[in-house]
Scaffold this motif. Sequence first.
Motif, mmCIF file in Angstrom:
data_model
loop_
_atom_site.group_PDB
_atom_site.id
_atom_site.type_symbol
_atom_site.label_atom_id
_atom_site.label_comp_id
_atom_site.label_asym_id
_atom_site.label_seq_id
_atom_site.Cartn_x
_atom_site.Cartn_y
_atom_site.Cartn_z
ATOM 1 N N ALA A 10 27.451 46.318 47.500
ATOM 2 C CA ALA A 10 27.888 45.193 46.683
ATOM 3 C C ALA A 10 28.937 44.327 47.366
ATOM 4 O O ALA A 10 29.675 44.765 48.242
ATOM 5 C CB ALA A 10 28.445 45.719 45.355
ATOM 6 N N LEU A 11 28.993 43.071 46.905
ATOM 7 C CA LEU A 11 30.051 42.156 47.302
ATOM 8 C C LEU A 11 31.272 42.394 46.424
ATOM 9 O O LEU A 11 31.142 42.785 45.264
ATOM 10 C CB LEU A 11 29.591 40.707 47.136
ATOM 11 N N ALA A 12 32.453 42.118 46.956
ATOM 12 C CA ALA A 12 33.697 42.247 46.188
ATOM 13 C C ALA A 12 33.907 40.949 45.416
ATOM 14 O O ALA A 12 34.704 40.100 45.790
ATOM 15 C CB ALA A 12 34.870 42.540 47.112
ATOM 16 N N ALA A 13 33.139 40.790 44.365
ATOM 17 C CA ALA A 13 33.163 39.557 43.571
ATOM 18 C C ALA A 13 32.968 39.909 42.107
ATOM 19 O O ALA A 13 32.497 40.989 41.771
ATOM 20 C CB ALA A 13 32.060 38.614 44.039
ATOM 21 N N VAL A 67 45.823 40.259 57.554
ATOM 22 C CA VAL A 67 45.045 39.955 56.356
ATOM 23 C C VAL A 67 45.969 39.993 55.147
ATOM 24 O O VAL A 67 46.700 40.971 54.948
ATOM 25 C CB VAL A 67 43.883 40.960 56.166
ATOM 26 N N THR A 68 45.918 38.932 54.350
ATOM 27 C CA THR A 68 46.695 38.857 53.117
ATOM 28 C C THR A 68 45.727 38.788 51.950
ATOM 29 O O THR A 68 44.818 37.955 51.942
ATOM 30 C CB THR A 68 47.609 37.616 53.111
ATOM 31 N N ILE A 69 45.899 39.691 50.986
ATOM 32 C CA ILE A 69 45.050 39.747 49.794
ATOM 33 C C ILE A 69 45.957 39.645 48.577
ATOM 34 O O ILE A 69 46.824 40.494 48.380
ATOM 35 C CB ILE A 69 44.225 41.047 49.735
ATOM 36 N N GLY A 70 45.768 38.597 47.800
ATOM 37 C CA GLY A 70 46.551 38.432 46.583
ATOM 38 C C GLY A 70 48.046 38.447 46.810
ATOM 39 O O GLY A 70 48.796 38.996 46.021
ATOM 40 N N GLY A 71 48.494 37.856 47.925
ATOM 41 C CA GLY A 71 49.912 37.767 48.227
ATOM 42 C C GLY A 71 50.514 38.967 48.915
ATOM 43 O O GLY A 71 51.697 38.978 49.234
ATOM 44 N N GLY A 102 42.419 40.006 39.405
ATOM 45 C CA GLY A 102 41.729 38.894 38.778
ATOM 46 C C GLY A 102 40.371 38.640 39.390
ATOM 47 O O GLY A 102 39.941 39.349 40.301
ATOM 48 N N ALA A 103 39.706 37.618 38.877
ATOM 49 C CA ALA A 103 38.352 37.282 39.327
ATOM 50 C C ALA A 103 38.343 36.485 40.621
ATOM 51 O O ALA A 103 37.352 36.478 41.343
ATOM 52 C CB ALA A 103 37.617 36.492 38.241
ATOM 53 N N GLU A 104 39.443 35.784 40.935
ATOM 54 C CA GLU A 104 39.505 34.947 42.136
ATOM 55 C C GLU A 104 40.836 35.146 42.852
ATOM 56 O O GLU A 104 41.679 34.254 42.897
ATOM 57 C CB GLU A 104 39.294 33.486 41.770
ATOM 58 N N VAL A 105 41.006 36.313 43.445
ATOM 59 C CA VAL A 105 42.229 36.640 44.176
ATOM 60 C C VAL A 105 42.098 36.079 45.595
ATOM 61 O O VAL A 105 41.108 36.337 46.277
ATOM 62 C CB VAL A 105 42.443 38.168 44.200
ATOM 63 N N PRO A 106 43.097 35.297 46.066
ATOM 64 C CA PRO A 106 42.993 34.687 47.394
ATOM 65 C C PRO A 106 43.083 35.703 48.532
ATOM 66 O O PRO A 106 43.865 36.654 48.474
ATOM 67 C CB PRO A 106 44.163 33.710 47.434
ATOM 68 N N ASN A 117 40.369 29.715 56.525
ATOM 69 C CA ASN A 117 40.343 29.133 55.195
ATOM 70 C C ASN A 117 40.549 30.258 54.177
ATOM 71 O O ASN A 117 40.365 31.423 54.495
ATOM 72 C CB ASN A 117 39.019 28.400 54.939
ATOM 73 N N VAL A 118 40.966 29.907 52.978
ATOM 74 C CA VAL A 118 41.186 30.908 51.937
ATOM 75 C C VAL A 118 39.877 31.126 51.192
ATOM 76 O O VAL A 118 39.219 30.178 50.779
ATOM 77 C CB VAL A 118 42.295 30.452 50.964
ATOM 78 N N VAL A 119 39.492 32.409 51.063
ATOM 79 C CA VAL A 119 38.338 32.787 50.243
ATOM 80 C C VAL A 119 38.883 33.633 49.104
ATOM 81 O O VAL A 119 40.080 33.933 49.066
ATOM 82 C CB VAL A 119 37.273 33.555 51.073
ATOM 83 N N THR A 120 38.032 34.008 48.173
ATOM 84 C CA THR A 120 38.511 34.825 47.063
ATOM 85 C C THR A 120 37.657 36.082 46.911
ATOM 86 O O THR A 120 36.522 36.133 47.359
ATOM 87 C CB THR A 120 38.487 34.041 45.726
#
Length: 124
Positions: A10-13, A67-71, A102-106, A117-120
């Motif tokens: 699965a994708l992390a989405a 790598v930065t995930i959600g700050g 959340g559903a769209e964590v940067p 670029n920033v993805v979520t």
Amino acid sequence: GMIRFADGGALAADPGRTGEGVAARRARKGERVYIYGTGWGPFTPNVGTGVPGPANPMSRTTNVPVVTIGGARAEVALSILAGEGAGWYVASVLVPEGSASGAEVPVQVSVGGVDSNVVTMAIE
């Protein structure tokens, strides 16, 4: 880029935000994910132009990505030239306990001081 789970499926989405038939679920903090991208620079050993990354020995990136995930900064366990296709890189990272949910964590990858670029991604 693309973010998927270490088990390969699965994708992390957020499941409600992907196309029909695309397996997706929210990541858990502390879980390992694979982040795919392009343009992460040199790697060793060199495999030549237009060739996917070999399985043995793996072609590791010269510069380890930040790598930065959600700050929160994520732990990068591995950064290699991906075997799935020419020009793709993949980093194996742990979703930080201190990341946002959340559903769209940067998510952002920085290699050699150059930011992607920033993805979520979706995180429980």
